[in-house]
Write a protein that holds these residues in place. Structure first.
Motif, short mmCIF file in Angstrom:
data_model
loop_
_atom_site.label_atom_id
_atom_site.label_comp_id
_atom_site.label_asym_id
_atom_site.label_seq_id
_atom_site.Cartn_x
_atom_site.Cartn_y
_atom_site.Cartn_z
N LEU A 38 0.92 -1.24 -0.05
CA LEU A 38 0.12 -0.16 0.00
C LEU A 38 0.94 1.27 -0.11
O LEU A 38 0.59 2.13 -0.75
CB LEU A 38 -0.77 -0.11 1.45
N ALA A 39 1.87 1.12 0.75
CA ALA A 39 3.07 2.36 0.92
C ALA A 39 3.67 2.50 -0.38
O ALA A 39 4.14 3.54 -0.58
CB ALA A 39 3.79 2.29 2.05
N GLY A 40 3.85 1.61 -1.18
CA GLY A 40 4.69 1.75 -2.40
C GLY A 40 6.25 1.15 -1.98
O GLY A 40 7.20 1.46 -2.75
N LEU A 41 6.27 0.58 -0.80
CA LEU A 41 7.66 0.30 -0.45
C LEU A 41 8.29 -1.26 -0.98
O LEU A 41 9.25 -1.68 -1.15
CB LEU A 41 7.94 0.16 1.02
N VAL A 57 2.82 4.40 -8.68
CA VAL A 57 3.14 5.69 -8.22
C VAL A 57 4.56 5.65 -6.83
O VAL A 57 3.92 4.87 -6.14
CB VAL A 57 1.87 6.22 -7.56
N PRO A 58 5.48 6.52 -6.86
CA PRO A 58 6.22 6.08 -6.02
C PRO A 58 5.87 6.82 -4.19
O PRO A 58 4.94 7.41 -4.31
CB PRO A 58 7.50 6.97 -6.33
N THR A 59 6.54 6.35 -3.49
CA THR A 59 5.92 6.30 -2.08
C THR A 59 5.61 7.83 -1.61
O THR A 59 4.79 8.16 -1.07
CB THR A 59 6.99 5.69 -1.22
N ASN A 66 0.93 10.32 -0.61
CA ASN A 66 0.46 11.10 0.48
C ASN A 66 0.19 10.08 1.78
O ASN A 66 -1.07 10.08 2.11
CB ASN A 66 -0.78 11.99 0.24
N ILE A 67 1.03 9.46 2.06
CA ILE A 67 0.71 8.40 3.48
C ILE A 67 1.71 8.64 4.58
O ILE A 67 2.68 9.12 4.53
CB ILE A 67 1.37 6.98 2.92
N GLY A 68 1.13 8.50 5.64
CA GLY A 68 1.97 8.40 7.05
C GLY A 68 2.13 7.06 7.65
O GLY A 68 1.26 6.52 7.47
N MET A 69 3.33 6.71 7.94
CA MET A 69 3.68 5.38 8.28
C MET A 69 4.02 5.33 9.48
O MET A 69 5.14 6.12 10.18
CB MET A 69 4.75 4.84 7.28
#
Ligand SMILES: Nc1ncnc2c1ncn2[C@@H]1O[C@H](COP(=O)(O)OP(=O)(O)OP(=O)(O)O)[C@@H](O)[C@H]1O
Ligand SMILES: [Mg+2]
Length: 363
Positions: free
Chosen positions: A50-53, A77-79, A83-86
């Motif tokens: 989900l994060a793109g990692l 789409v790169p991490t 627009n994600i907080g991890m």
């Protein structure tokens, strides 16, 4: 603002190991979805996709109506553009940066200078009650403080989506409850969408708007906490949500017979087509008696012997042997049940459970 997520057909392999298997998952806008499952079932891998990692092998991931990953069109789409907080399982704070620099890091990466000037860092630190720790280094903080700083860092950029990987796993019981409440409050205040990973059922029940129980790279059931708790869809979900007692029934002599020596009438387990079924029962739904109860209608009764009785404050966790089965009973610790703790191992006793507390599945 919040982002809904739609994951379709997500497959991720590492070499020859397939970790997520054509996984489908929907997270509604502004919802906290809890991913619950045993170690190694693919929770962190799903979050990282989900994060793109991680790059999945197949499938699509959409945030609202925008695809961020699509194996068909090779879109990824790169991490930093998602627009994600991890918040990671290990707090992963930068040891050489102060708390202020750590929290500010996501703003810096996204080039949000104005946000720094506008005091977003102080605001995030205040939200987790750590405003007085901004000049310290991570090594000068307790584990719980580090955990809350990690939370502040995950939220500082006011992301539409927050991914939390076992954010409370390293806290003691009291702090865990406190931070759990803080996450709920922050969610109410900020309104983000969240996917939170845990293997703790209490945490899942307390935090999730819905719970997705994951097994071996797939979702077994995804439903609101009370549904999962009262109507587990499969035996695996039942065992994961606290129904630790397992009893196998075999159709015999016009009724049901089990390995614990219990017997039931044909209709007692409801409409079942199979000749072998399994019932799951919560320890809280079982009772202990000195001898066979006179009124045992609508329950199933087993003769048993005591294995151990562990005092737990308001309750006593009793383990008994009933035929071939070990059963767990959570009894009261009040005066009425005080006799249980005076028994020595091997003492005969009787356990019962209402038929309504049996959750029965195909064997
Ligand atoms: N980079 C990697 N290379 C190879 N295998 C991996 C890699 N990352 C994870 N795996 C494997 O994928 C499976 C799922 O791992 P994952 O970390 O997603 O599990 P998890 O559900 O988060 O478990 P836990 O509760 O223990 O954190 C495991 O069998 C793990 O060994
Ligand atoms: Mg993990």
């Amino acid at each position: 603002m919040a982002t809904g997520i739609t994951v379709s057909n997500l497959t991720k392999r590492f070499g020859t190991t397939t970790v997520t298997k054509q996984l489908d998952l929907e997270v509604a806008e502004g919802e906290i979805l809890v991913l619950l499952g045993s170690s190694g079932c693919g929770k962190t891998t799903t979050l990282r996709c989900l994060a793109g990692l991680e790059t999945p092998d197949e499938g699509t991931i959409r945030f609202q109506d925008k695809a961020v990953f699509d194996s068909g069109s090779r879109l990824n789409v790169p991490t930093h553009k998602r627009n994600i907080g991890m918040v990671f399982q290990s707090y992963a704070l930068w040891p050489h940066m102060t708390v202020r620099q750590n929290i500010a890091y996501p703003l810096k990466v996204r080039g949000l200078r104005q946000a720094v000037a506008d005091g977003w860092v102080d605001r995030a630190a205040d939200l987790v009650h750590c405003g007085d720790l901004l000049d310290r280094y991570p090594a000068q903080l307790s584990g719980g403080q580090q955990q809350r700083i990690a939370l502040a860092r995950g939220l500082v950029a006011r992301p539409e989506l927050v991914l939390l990987d076992e954010p409370l796993s390293n806290l003691d019981a009291k702090l865990r409850e406190q931070v759990r409440t803080e996450i709920r409050e922050l969610h109410q205040e900020l309104g983000f969408t969240a996917v939170l990973v845990t293997h703790d059922q209490d945490e899942a029940l307390a935090l999730g708007d819905r719970i997705a129980i994951m097994r071996d790279g797939k979702i077994e059931q995804c439903a609101p906490p009370d549904r999962v708790f009262t109507e587990p869809a499969t035996e695996y979900v039942a065992s994961f949500i606290g129904m630790s007692n397992r009893i196998e029934w075999t159709r015999a002599d016009g009724g049901w017979r089990c390995e614990t020596g219990g017997r039931l009438g044909l209709r007692d387990l409801g409409e079942v087509a199979d000749d072998k079924v399994v019932s799951r029962i919560r320890p809280e739904d079982m009772r202990i008696h000195r001898s066979r109860p006179v009124e045992a209608g609508h329950s199933v009764v087993f003769d048993a012997t005591l294995v151990t009785a562990a005092y737990g404050g308001r309750h006593v966790d009793v383990t008994v042997q009933a035929g071939a089965a070990r059963l767990h009973v959570r009894a009261g610790s009040g005066d009425e049940d005080a006799w249980i703790r005076t028994l020595s191992p091997g003492s005969p006793l009787v356990v019962s459970t209402p038929l309504a507390s049996l959750h029965t599945y195909p064997a």
